[in-house]
Motif scaffolding. Structure first.
Motif, PDB file in Angstrom:
ATOM      1  N   GLY A 169       0.789  -1.229   0.000  1.00  0.00           N
ATOM      2  CA  GLY A 169       0.000   0.000   0.000  1.00  0.00           C
ATOM      3  C   GLY A 169       0.818   1.272   0.000  1.00  0.00           C
ATOM      4  N   GLU A 170       2.120   1.169  -0.227  1.00  0.00           N
ATOM      5  CA  GLU A 170       3.002   2.339  -0.239  1.00  0.00           C
ATOM      6  C   GLU A 170       3.250   2.749  -1.689  1.00  0.00           C
ATOM      7  N   ASP A 171       2.218   3.308  -2.310  1.00  0.00           N
ATOM      8  CA  ASP A 171       2.263   3.584  -3.747  1.00  0.00           C
ATOM      9  C   ASP A 171       3.294   4.644  -4.126  1.00  0.00           C
ATOM     10  N   LYS A 172       3.545   5.595  -3.237  1.00  0.00           N
ATOM     11  CA  LYS A 172       4.498   6.654  -3.568  1.00  0.00           C
ATOM     12  C   LYS A 172       5.874   6.062  -3.856  1.00  0.00           C
ATOM     13  N   TYR A 173       6.375   5.215  -2.940  1.00  0.00           N
ATOM     14  CA  TYR A 173       7.670   4.585  -3.140  1.00  0.00           C
ATOM     15  C   TYR A 173       7.632   3.668  -4.351  1.00  0.00           C
ATOM     16  N   SER A 174       6.515   2.982  -4.520  1.00  0.00           N
ATOM     17  CA  SER A 174       6.368   2.056  -5.636  1.00  0.00           C
ATOM     18  C   SER A 174       6.489   2.769  -6.980  1.00  0.00           C
ATOM     19  N   LYS A 175       5.807   3.890  -7.118  1.00  0.00           N
ATOM     20  CA  LYS A 175       5.835   4.634  -8.382  1.00  0.00           C
ATOM     21  C   LYS A 175       7.238   5.136  -8.699  1.00  0.00           C
ATOM     22  N   VAL A 176       7.924   5.623  -7.674  1.00  0.00           N
ATOM     23  CA  VAL A 176       9.296   6.108  -7.861  1.00  0.00           C
ATOM     24  C   VAL A 176      10.181   4.983  -8.379  1.00  0.00           C
ATOM     25  N   LEU A 177      10.108   3.830  -7.723  1.00  0.00           N
ATOM     26  CA  LEU A 177      10.992   2.717  -8.066  1.00  0.00           C
ATOM     27  C   LEU A 177      10.636   2.090  -9.411  1.00  0.00           C
ATOM     28  N   PHE A 178       9.335   1.989  -9.707  1.00  0.00           N
ATOM     29  CA  PHE A 178       8.944   1.450 -11.014  1.00  0.00           C
ATOM     30  C   PHE A 178       9.455   2.351 -12.136  1.00  0.00           C
ATOM     31  N   ARG A 179       9.319   3.660 -11.952  1.00  0.00           N
ATOM     32  CA  ARG A 179       9.772   4.565 -12.996  1.00  0.00           C
ATOM     33  C   ARG A 179      11.293   4.471 -13.170  1.00  0.00           C
ATOM     34  N   GLU A 180      12.004   4.369 -12.057  1.00  0.00           N
ATOM     35  CA  GLU A 180      13.455   4.216 -12.128  1.00  0.00           C
ATOM     36  C   GLU A 180      13.831   2.922 -12.849  1.00  0.00           C
ATOM     37  N   ALA A 181      13.113   1.846 -12.511  1.00  0.00           N
ATOM     38  CA  ALA A 181      13.430   0.543 -13.096  1.00  0.00           C
ATOM     39  C   ALA A 181      13.262   0.552 -14.611  1.00  0.00           C
ATOM     40  N   PHE A 182      12.141   1.101 -15.086  1.00  0.00           N
ATOM     41  CA  PHE A 182      11.889   1.115 -16.528  1.00  0.00           C
ATOM     42  C   PHE A 182      12.792   2.112 -17.250  1.00  0.00           C
ATOM     43  N   LYS A 209      -3.501  -1.980 -26.206  1.00  0.00           N
ATOM     44  CA  LYS A 209      -3.147  -1.144 -27.361  1.00  0.00           C
ATOM     45  C   LYS A 209      -2.404  -1.951 -28.432  1.00  0.00           C
ATOM     46  N   GLY A 210      -2.215  -3.244 -28.137  1.00  0.00           N
ATOM     47  CA  GLY A 210      -1.635  -4.144 -29.130  1.00  0.00           C
ATOM     48  C   GLY A 210      -0.152  -4.412 -28.987  1.00  0.00           C
ATOM     49  N   TYR A 211       0.459  -3.896 -27.933  1.00  0.00           N
ATOM     50  CA  TYR A 211       1.898  -4.097 -27.763  1.00  0.00           C
ATOM     51  C   TYR A 211       2.180  -5.418 -27.044  1.00  0.00           C
ATOM     52  N   THR A 212       3.229  -6.095 -27.481  1.00  0.00           N
ATOM     53  CA  THR A 212       3.611  -7.376 -26.886  1.00  0.00           C
ATOM     54  C   THR A 212       5.138  -7.466 -26.801  1.00  0.00           C
ATOM     55  N   GLY A 213       5.610  -8.477 -26.081  1.00  0.00           N
ATOM     56  CA  GLY A 213       7.039  -8.783 -26.044  1.00  0.00           C
ATOM     57  C   GLY A 213       7.920  -7.626 -25.609  1.00  0.00           C
ATOM     58  N   LYS A 214       9.040  -7.459 -26.300  1.00  0.00           N
ATOM     59  CA  LYS A 214      10.008  -6.417 -25.954  1.00  0.00           C
ATOM     60  C   LYS A 214       9.435  -5.017 -26.164  1.00  0.00           C
ATOM     61  N   SER A 215       8.571  -4.889 -27.160  1.00  0.00           N
ATOM     62  CA  SER A 215       7.932  -3.602 -27.418  1.00  0.00           C
ATOM     63  C   SER A 215       7.044  -3.196 -26.249  1.00  0.00           C
ATOM     64  N   LEU A 216       6.322  -4.159 -25.693  1.00  0.00           N
ATOM     65  CA  LEU A 216       5.457  -3.902 -24.535  1.00  0.00           C
ATOM     66  C   LEU A 216       6.253  -3.294 -23.391  1.00  0.00           C
ATOM     67  N   LEU A 217       7.410  -3.884 -23.097  1.00  0.00           N
ATOM     68  CA  LEU A 217       8.243  -3.399 -21.988  1.00  0.00           C
ATOM     69  C   LEU A 217       8.654  -1.943 -22.184  1.00  0.00           C
ATOM     70  N   GLN A 218       8.940  -1.554 -23.425  1.00  0.00           N
ATOM     71  CA  GLN A 218       9.380  -0.183 -23.695  1.00  0.00           C
ATOM     72  C   GLN A 218       8.231   0.822 -23.651  1.00  0.00           C
ATOM     73  N   TRP A 219       7.023   0.367 -23.983  1.00  0.00           N
ATOM     74  CA  TRP A 219       5.875   1.283 -23.972  1.00  0.00           C
ATOM     75  C   TRP A 219       5.273   1.477 -22.573  1.00  0.00           C
ATOM     76  N   ILE A 220       5.542   0.553 -21.666  1.00  0.00           N
ATOM     77  CA  ILE A 220       4.981   0.656 -20.311  1.00  0.00           C
ATOM     78  C   ILE A 220       5.353   1.981 -19.637  1.00  0.00           C
ATOM     79  N   PRO A 221       6.631   2.399 -19.616  1.00  0.00           N
ATOM     80  CA  PRO A 221       6.946   3.672 -18.967  1.00  0.00           C
ATOM     81  C   PRO A 221       6.366   4.887 -19.688  1.00  0.00           C
ATOM     82  N   VAL A 222       6.194   4.778 -21.013  1.00  0.00           N
ATOM     83  CA  VAL A 222       5.592   5.886 -21.768  1.00  0.00           C
ATOM     84  C   VAL A 222       4.161   6.107 -21.298  1.00  0.00           C
TER      85      VAL A 222
END
Length: 310
Positions: A169-182, A209-222
Motif C-alpha cells: 500500500g506504499e504507492d508513492k515509493y512504488s511509483k518512484v521505483l517502477f519509474r526508475e526501473a523502466f 493497445k496491441g503491444y507485446t514482447g520487448k515492445s510492450l516493456l518499452q511502452w509501459i513507462p511511456v
C-alpha cells in the motif's frame, strides 16, 4: 462434490503446500475411483503432473545455482500451462504456489554465502521474489533492499522492490521505483513475477493497445507517464544528464536508419524525452529548451504528443 472427495482434497492441498506432488497425486488417484468426474480433482492432478515432470528434469542438474534458477523459471512455464485450463480451482493453485516458492526459497537460502556482487544480488532478488509470493513482504523487501545495496540500480531488482511497496500500500515509493526501473533498463524487467494491481493495471492497459514482447516493456513507462501513474519526478545527476543526452543523440541517429527497429526505438526515445523535460522543468531551464524537446516528440509521434500536453 462428495464428502469423501472434499475431505480428500483438503489432504491433497496440504501435500501440495508441503511441496509433495507425488504423494498428492497418489491420493488423487484413490479419490478418482469414487469421483472420476470431479473438476477440482482433475485440476489438482494436472498441477501434480506438471511438477512431478519438472522435478524429474531438474534433478539432472548438479550445479546448485543453475538448479535454483531453473526451478524459479519453471513458474513461468507453469503459468503458461495454466492458461490452457478453462476451469481454475483456486485452492489448488494457491497450495501449489506456496509449495513451489517454499521449495525455491530453501534452494536460494543455501546460496546466501555467494560473494560475487552481481550473482549475490540476483540470488537475493530471487529469494525476495519467493518471499513475496509467500506473502512475507517484510523479508521480501529486506532481501531486495540488500540486493540493491550489493549491486545498485539493477532494473530487475528495482521493479521487484517497487512491486513489494505497492503490495504493502506504499504507492508513492512504488511509483518512484517502477519509474526508475523502466528508465534504467526496461528490457531486463520480468513481468511474470509482478503481482501488484498498480503495475498490472498499467501492463493490461498497454497490452490492450496491441503491444507485446520487448515492445510492450518499452511502452509501459511511456503510458505510465501519460496515464499519470509514473508521476513522481526528480532531477538527474550531472552524470545521468550527460548520459541521457548521449543516449538520445545515439537513438536519434539510429532512427534515421530505415532498417531500425522502431517498435523498440520510438518508445525508448519518447521515455528519454519525458525524463529530459522533467529535468529541465525541475531545474527551471528556459522554456525554449522544453519546447525544443516537445517539438521532437511531436515529430516522432504526434498522437503521443497530443496525450502528453493535455
Amino acid at each position: 462434490m462428495e464428502i469423501q472427495t472434499e475431505n480428500g482434497l483438503k489432504e491433497v492441498l496440504k501435500l501440495l503446500e508441503e511441496g509433495n506432488p507425488i504423494q498428492a497425486q497418489v491420493l488423487i488417484s484413490s479419490l478418482f475411483e469414487k469421483d472420476l468426474g470431479s473438476m477440482e480433482l482433475t485440476y489438482a492432478n494436472r498441477c501434480c503432473t506438471f511438477w512431478i515432470d519438472t522435478n524429474k528434469r531438474l534433478k539432472e542438474l548438479t550445479n546448485e545455482h543453475e538448479y535454483a534458477d531453473r526451478l524459479l523459471s519453471e513458474w513461468k512455464s507453469f503459468q503458461l500451462f495454466l492458461n490452457k485450463e478453462k476451469f481454475v480451482y483456486e485452492p489448488a493453485l494457491y497450495s501449489v504456489q506456496k509449495g513451489f516458492f517454499s521449495t525455491a526459497l530453501k534452494n536460494y537460502q543455501k546460496l546466501f554465502d555467494e560473494t560475487e556482487p552481481l550473482r549475490k544480488a540476483e540470488i537475493l532478488r530471487n529469494a525476495g521474489i519467493c518471499y513475496k509470493k509467500l506473502g512475507n513482504f517484510d523479508n521480501a523487501r529486506n532481501c531486495l533492499s540488500e540486493a540493491n545495496q550489493v549491486y545498485p540500480h539493477l532494473a530487475s531488482v528495482l521493479a521487484e522492490l517497487a512491486d513489494c511497496y505497492a503490495l504493502c500500500g506504499e504507492d508513492k515509493y512504488s511509483k518512484v521505483l517502477f519509474r526508475e526501473a523502466f528508465f534504467t533498463s526496461a528490457q531486463d524487467i520480468d513481468l511474470y513475477y509482478l503481482d501488484s494491481e498498480l503495475i498490472n493495471c498499467l501492463v493490461s492497459n498497454v497490452k490492450e493497445k496491441g503491444y507485446t514482447g520487448k515492445s510492450l516493456l518499452q511502452w509501459i513507462p511511456v503510458y505510465g507517464v501519460l496515464l499519470g501513474i509514473f508521476n513522481i519526478k526528480r532531477e538527474l545527476t550531472s552524470h545521468e544528464f550527460v548520459r541521457l543526452r548521449q543516449n538520445i543523440y545515439a537513438m536519434e541517429n539510429e532512427y534515421k536508419d530505415p532498417s531500425c527497429k522502431t517498435d523498440i526505438l520510438v518508445p525508448k526515445l519518447l521515455n528519454s524525452y519525458f525524463w529530459l523535460i522533467d529535468h529541465y522543468m525541475l531545474k527551471h531551464e528556459s522554456i525554449q529548451k522544453i519546447n525544443e524537446i516537445l517539438l521532437r516528440i511531436k515529430i516522432l509521434d504526434s498522437s503521443i504528443y497530443d496525450l502528453y500536453i493535455k
